[in-house]
Design a protein around this motif. Structure first.
Motif, PDB file in Angstrom:
ATOM      1  N   VAL A 134       0.858  -1.186   0.000  1.00 28.90           N
ATOM      2  CA  VAL A 134       0.000   0.000   0.000  1.00 28.90           C
ATOM      3  C   VAL A 134       0.890   1.232   0.000  1.00 28.90           C
ATOM      4  CG1 VAL A 134      -1.863   1.177   1.212  1.00 28.90           C
ATOM      5  CG2 VAL A 134      -1.623  -1.282   1.434  1.00 28.90           C
TER       6      VAL A 134
ATOM      7  N   LEU B 113       0.842   5.615   0.033  1.00 26.00           N
ATOM      8  CA  LEU B 113       0.084   6.855   0.174  1.00 26.00           C
ATOM      9  C   LEU B 113       0.883   7.961  -0.504  1.00 26.00           C
ATOM     10  CD1 LEU B 113      -1.999   7.262   3.102  1.00 26.00           C
ATOM     11  CD2 LEU B 113      -0.569   9.233   2.888  1.00 26.00           C
TER      12      LEU B 113
ATOM     13  N   ASP C 146      -4.310   1.869   7.369  1.00 20.89           N
ATOM     14  CA  ASP C 146      -4.188   1.063   8.588  1.00 20.89           C
ATOM     15  C   ASP C 146      -5.075  -0.174   8.514  1.00 20.89           C
ATOM     16  OD1 ASP C 146      -2.433   2.876   9.568  1.00 20.89           O
ATOM     17  OD2 ASP C 146      -3.934   4.006  10.702  1.00 20.89           O
TER      18      ASP C 146
ATOM     19  N   LEU D 122      -6.972   0.071  15.950  1.00 13.72           N
ATOM     20  CA  LEU D 122      -5.956  -0.485  15.048  1.00 13.72           C
ATOM     21  C   LEU D 122      -4.682   0.343  15.166  1.00 13.72           C
ATOM     22  CD1 LEU D 122      -7.815  -1.252  11.721  1.00 13.72           C
ATOM     23  CD2 LEU D 122      -6.994  -2.848  13.427  1.00 13.72           C
ATOM     24  N   PRO D 123      -3.515  -0.320  15.026  1.00 11.06           N
ATOM     25  CA  PRO D 123      -2.277   0.463  15.052  1.00 11.06           C
ATOM     26  C   PRO D 123      -2.300   1.519  13.954  1.00 11.06           C
ATOM     27  CG  PRO D 123      -1.880  -1.852  14.456  1.00 11.06           C
ATOM     28  CD  PRO D 123      -3.293  -1.749  14.890  1.00 11.06           C
ATOM     29  N   SER D 124      -2.033   2.738  14.306  1.00  5.57           N
ATOM     30  CA  SER D 124      -2.181   3.827  13.339  1.00  5.57           C
ATOM     31  C   SER D 124      -0.831   4.265  12.793  1.00  5.57           C
ATOM     32  CB  SER D 124      -2.883   5.007  14.000  1.00  5.57           C
ATOM     33  OG  SER D 124      -2.663   6.155  13.221  1.00  5.57           O
ATOM     34  N   ILE D 125      -0.862   4.700  11.557  1.00  9.57           N
ATOM     35  CA  ILE D 125       0.347   5.152  10.894  1.00  9.57           C
ATOM     36  C   ILE D 125       0.869   6.434  11.550  1.00  9.57           C
ATOM     37  CG2 ILE D 125      -0.898   6.515   9.162  1.00  9.57           C
ATOM     38  CD1 ILE D 125       2.106   4.371   8.366  1.00  9.57           C
ATOM     39  N   ASP D 126      -0.043   7.175  12.215  1.00  7.03           N
ATOM     40  CA  ASP D 126       0.365   8.434  12.845  1.00  7.03           C
ATOM     41  C   ASP D 126       1.259   8.211  14.059  1.00  7.03           C
ATOM     42  OD1 ASP D 126      -0.873  10.204  11.107  1.00  7.03           O
ATOM     43  OD2 ASP D 126      -2.823   9.850  12.031  1.00  7.03           O
TER      44      ASP D 126
ATOM     45  N   ASP E 269       5.462  -4.936   9.285  1.00  4.03           N
ATOM     46  CA  ASP E 269       5.698  -4.318   7.974  1.00  4.03           C
ATOM     47  C   ASP E 269       6.861  -3.334   7.982  1.00  4.03           C
ATOM     48  OD1 ASP E 269       4.457  -2.186   9.299  1.00  4.03           O
ATOM     49  OD2 ASP E 269       2.501  -2.783   8.544  1.00  4.03           O
TER      50      ASP E 269
ATOM     51  N   SER F 212       5.563  10.489  -0.716  1.00  4.61           N
ATOM     52  CA  SER F 212       4.905   9.193  -0.741  1.00  4.61           C
ATOM     53  C   SER F 212       5.303   8.402   0.486  1.00  4.61           C
ATOM     54  CB  SER F 212       5.282   8.423  -2.005  1.00  4.61           C
ATOM     55  OG  SER F 212       6.585   7.925  -1.869  1.00  4.61           O
ATOM     56  N   MET F 213       4.425   7.513   0.882  1.00  4.20           N
ATOM     57  CA  MET F 213       4.725   6.655   2.012  1.00  4.20           C
ATOM     58  C   MET F 213       4.262   5.251   1.639  1.00  4.20           C
ATOM     59  SD  MET F 213       3.539   7.131   5.902  1.00  4.20           S
ATOM     60  CE  MET F 213       1.846   6.750   5.549  1.00  4.20           C
ATOM     61  N   ALA F 214       5.226   4.363   1.393  1.00 10.22           N
ATOM     62  CA  ALA F 214       4.887   3.023   0.940  1.00 10.22           C
ATOM     63  C   ALA F 214       5.082   2.023   2.069  1.00 10.22           C
ATOM     64  CB  ALA F 214       5.739   2.638  -0.250  1.00 10.22           C
ATOM     65  N   THR F 215       4.146   1.109   2.163  1.00 12.23           N
ATOM     66  CA  THR F 215       4.223   0.102   3.214  1.00 12.23           C
ATOM     67  C   THR F 215       4.175  -1.290   2.606  1.00 12.23           C
ATOM     68  OG1 THR F 215       2.908   1.601   4.540  1.00 12.23           O
ATOM     69  CG2 THR F 215       3.234  -0.598   5.406  1.00 12.23           C
TER      70      THR F 215
END
Lengths: 498, 171
Positions: free
Chosen positions: A444, A446, A484, B12-16, B95, B106-109
């Motif tokens: 994913v 962003l 998330d 849920l674990p948040s990206i923030d 992850d 961009s922020m890719a996971t």
């Protein structure tokens, strides 16, 4: 007929010689076609090749055919395959010997195809595709149908851990969908004709270029010019001539589309087996492939306004690690709406197509306006060069196009995320639905530009093993929470995605 | 036993909440050296052309072209330096996240369970500065692959070992 024991090294059916011969001849002719034409032209013009009497020429051609034929026989004799436990062994090659071993578990797809010659002599070819690049596939040119089906069953049997005999008995073949001639015809008619025109035009130009000299000799172009009679130069004549050309182009591309649809989708049927779906189609080249639902990554449903009115939908099924050429065949055309849902449910069992869809932020609309206006403004430059001072007239067309484009693109853009599926809709003329299973998502991302950051807007790119979809321009908070949620879904599903 | 508890999306674990780590400061040198080298090459090419081309048009335009190259060089260097701060990564239990980009960020996971293979590559300069690039690949050609530049070599190896163990280990 005796069943072939796949555990002993065996050759394909002797008819394979014919198939290899025909394939090599076609390949040979295609490769040297330009040479032939050039040769033929110079032959007809000058007498410099006078040593080539008719007998000599025939002898040369016969000699070439003989060489190809001998090669075909040698290739046939040296092509042997067999199964050893859970592996497929193949040895091939006349001078350079290749020995290939494929473990059954690494086999991605097995196709059964039948081209025109194979139809004549009643054999089929079997293609084994493994994961990896385009070249990693094996084709057995000539097997009779029962053997091929048997071999296919054997190849798939261990990978699913089922006894091959059991599969043979319990699978009931239920024809789930069959496209009628009428519906194929409608499908051909309602296709995007601009696209087929783009295919035809370069081809015609190429042909014209190649035979330009001939045409000049026959004086066709003179006759054409005199028949269209440009010299009066009246505006009406010019318009009539243009309309004539446009109508002719549309007719030609229509005929092309209809023929193309017919040839590639003739007798299209979807057969439902126990665990798998089978797609059969093709007129000259018959094609049969098996879909295993677990391997399917995405389903794309496409239709447009006209097709929707006629009840025509196209479903493309995306499987991981399928080469580009085969990907085209993973397509079922001319489905009715209820059938689409049923087909999807055969693959994604818990998909129900219900629920509400969310829309992208209004920012998306503004962005579309900006972008298309930019290109519209750019289009004024060539218009000025061609039309001179009356170039601004073209803006009436451009503005209509922009309004329609922005309106429909924004209207069709939406997305939905349920417990198990992600659906992203989009398109301008076409209406495209892209459905993927959440636990098959690979990654994913962003993304936002510096302007979008200020407005707290972001886009989300979601990749599966077969393609990538974009949820365009939603608020940053939504994007983050979707991010998330998707990661939670993927990571809690474990590593089982294939 | 099968359970199907309702998930509270808020928990849920948040990206923030993720604590991002910057890449090695040493990598700044590589960025600068690469840029300088590229533009020196362009300018050298321009000068070479100045002595070779006899046409007057070119000579009247030469200094404009040269000035343009210098301006581009400065702009490019500034944006590259500003963008450097944006290069950050994080390794979570499940992850790997990498974020970058100034104009388009961009922020890719990539979930570790979807990693196909991992690669450490080091250029000549990176070897001199003891840096490494970590590449993380997922399945399919359309996938989003991670390429984390400018990690300390030891750090890259540590991450590589950690990920490899998780990828290959029993599920």
């Amino acid at each position: 007929m005796d069943p072939i024991d796949f555990y002993q090294p065996s050759r394909q059916s002797p008819k394979g010689i014919l198939v290899i011969f025909a394939l090599n001849t076609v390949k040979f002719i295609r490769r040297f076609f330009v040479l032939f034409v050039a040769f033929g032209l110079s032959l007809s013009k000058k007498e410099s090749f006078s040593f080539l009497s008719t007998t000599n020429l025939t002898l040369i051609i016969l000699g070439i055919f003989l060489v190809i034929f001998v090669f075909a026989i040698l290739k046939y004799l040296n092509f042997k395959f067999h199964l050893v436990e859970d592996e497929f062994h193949l040895s091939a090659g006349i001078i350079n010997k290749d020995a290939t071993i494929i473990p059954k578990s690494k086999i991605q797809n097995v196709y059964i195809k039948q081209n025109f010659i194979q139809q004549l002599i009643n054999v089929v070819s079997l293609t084994i595709e493994t994961a990896g690049d385009d070249k990693a596939e094996i084709e057995i040119n000539a097997l009779d149908r029962t053997t091929a089906l048997d071999l296919k069953k054997q190849l798939f049997s261990r990978t699913q851990g089922v006894d091959p005999n059991l599969v043979g008995q319990s699978s009931q073949n239920n024809v789930f969908f069959k496209a009628s001639v009428m519906r194929l015809f409608l499908e051909g008619i309602s296709q995007n004709h601009i696209k087929s025109l783009l295919v035809i035009v370069p081809f015609l130009f190429g042909l014209y270029h190649e035979f330009e000299k001939y045409l000049q000799d026959f004086g066709i172009s003179d006759r054409l010019i005199s028949s269209v009679n440009f010299e009066t130069g009246s505006f009406l004549n010019l318009i009539l001539a243009n309309i004539f050309i446009v109508i002719l182009a549309i007719l030609v591309s229509m005929v092309f589309s209809v023929l193309n649809t017919f040839v590639s989708n003739f007798n299209l049927e979807v057969v439902e087996n126990n665990e798998t779906l089978e797609i059969n189609k093709g007129l000259f080249n018959k094609f049969s492939l098996i879909l295993t639902p677990v391997k399917i990554q995405n389903i794309i449903v496409k239709t447009n306004r006209l097709k929707q009115y006629l009840g025509l939908h196209t479903v493309s099924i995306k499987q991981a690690m399928v080469n580009k050429k085969q990907q085209r065949n993973f397509k079922v055309v001319a489905l009715e709406k209820p059938q689409v849902l049923l087909l999807i449910q055969k693959i994604f069992t818990r998909y129900n197509g219900e629920g509400t869809y969310k829309k992208p932020n209004i920012y998306y609309k503004r962005l579309l306006i900006w972008r298309s206006s930019f290109f519209g403004a750019l289009a004024n430059i060539p218009a000025f060069l061609i039309l001179g001072n009356s170039f601004w007239l073209i803006n009436s067309v451009i503005i209509t196009w922009i309004v329609l484009f922005v309106h429909f693109t924004y209207k069709k853009a939406s997305y939905q995320i349920t417990e198990e599926y992600l659906t992203v809709n989009g398109g301008f003329i076409d209406r495209v639905h892209n459905i993927s299973e959440l636990h098959k998502i690979q990654s994913v991302e962003l993304k936002q530009s510096i302007f979008q950051k200020r407005k707290k807007i972001a886009s989300l790119y979601i990749a599966t093993a077969s393609n990538q979809v974009k949820i365009p321009y939603i608020t940053e908070d939504t994007a983050k929470s979707i991010h998330d949620y998707l990661l939670f879904k993927i990571e809690s599903a474990g590593r089982d995605w294939k | 036993m099968f359970t199907n508890q309702q998930i509270n999306l808020e928990t849920l674990p948040s990206i923030d909440d993720v604590d991002f780590k910057p890449i090695s400061k040493q990598y700044l040198k590589i960025i600068v050296i690469n840029r300088v080298f590229l533009y020196l090459l362009i300018m050298a090419g321009l000068f070479f052309a100045k002595f070779m081309v006899k046409e007057d048009n070119f000579h009247s335009l030469f200094w404009y072209a040269f000035a343009l190259a210098v301006i581009f060089f400065i702009l490019n260097l500034i944006t590259a330096l500003m963008a450097f701060k944006k290069r950050k990564y994080a390794i979570r239990e499940q992850d790997v996240i990498y974020s970058q980009g100034l104009l388009v960020s961009s922020m890719a996971t990539v979930p570790i369970s979807r990693v196909q293979h991992i690669e450490i590559s080091r250029s000549w300069l990176a070897r001199k500065l003891n840096l490494a690039t970590l590449k993380i690949f997922t399945a399919g050609e359309s996938g989003i692959d991670l390429k984390i530049d400018g990690l300390d070599y030891s750090e890259a190896q540590k991450i590589n070992d950690f990920l490899s163990k998780k990828v290959n280990g029993p599920d």
